[in-house]
Design a protein around this motif. Structure first.
Motif: not given
Length: 201
Positions: A155-161
């Motif tokens: 699963e891929a997600t777009l978030k702050r790291y």
């Protein structure tokens, strides 16, 4: 073409570009075969497929150009558009690319980029809404606080790291006050978001 190999597309395209750079003309089919260690018949089949799919432009004898060459000549860069980020990020293989989008180099610069269509509202606080196109620089590292495409299992997600090495975990922060941080022991960074392309309402 069944069982097409992404490696062959890349090998042929890179050889065409390097040949143009060195000699100022495109290579013959035989030259491509010799330069890529592929058979003449294999190169012919792949060139035909690449022409049919718009991956290369063929305008007669010794005038064969890749999409990158055409875009560069026009001061534009051709970027692949993949699927929605919430659905997982497919590999940068030709069969997973929905289309190519030409972007002006003057605004977006050069580099190894791809586009993702945002899905969901987890990053609305960062100005990324559903349906927006997110320009991602392909890389496997990131600085704390950058917005990344993180792959967790499948699963891929777009978030702050935010890496937290003292706790042996990584915090993936959504830009939405109604959502909780995600904590993982490890994830694979597939790129860093650099720009958002959106419609104005």
């Amino acid at each position: 073409m069944q069982h097409k190999k992404e490696e062959y597309f890349n090998r042929i395209s890179e050889y065409i570009e390097s040949y143009w750079h060195r000699y100022g003309v495109s290579p013959t089919t035989r030259a491509i075969a010799d330069g890529t260690d592929l058979s003449n018949s294999t190169v012919s089949r792949y060139l035909q497929y690449m022409r049919d799919k718009g991956m290369i432009d063929y305008r007669g004898h010794r005038c064969l150009r890749t999409r990158r060459q055409i875009a560069d000549a026009a001061g534009r860069t051709s970027v692949p558009l993949l699927g929605a980020v919430a659905c997982g990020v497919p590999k940068l293989a030709e069969e997973n690319i929905e289309e190519y989008v030409d972007l002006p180099v003057s605004l977006f610069g050069r580099g190894s980029f791809y586009l993702l269509r945002a899905d969901g509202e987890s990053m609305i606080g960062a100005g990324i809404g559903p349906g927006d196109l997110v320009l991602v620089r392909a890389q496997d590292t990131a600085e704390p606080g950058q917005i990344v495409v993180a792959l967790m299992d499948t699963e891929a997600t777009l978030k702050r790291y935010y890496p937290e090495p003292e706790k042996k975990r990584i915090r993936l922060h959504p830009e939405n006050d109604s959502m909780e941080d995600i904590y993982v022991s490890d994830c694979e960074i597939q790129g860093v978001a650099v720009k958002v392309i959106k419609d104005l309402h």
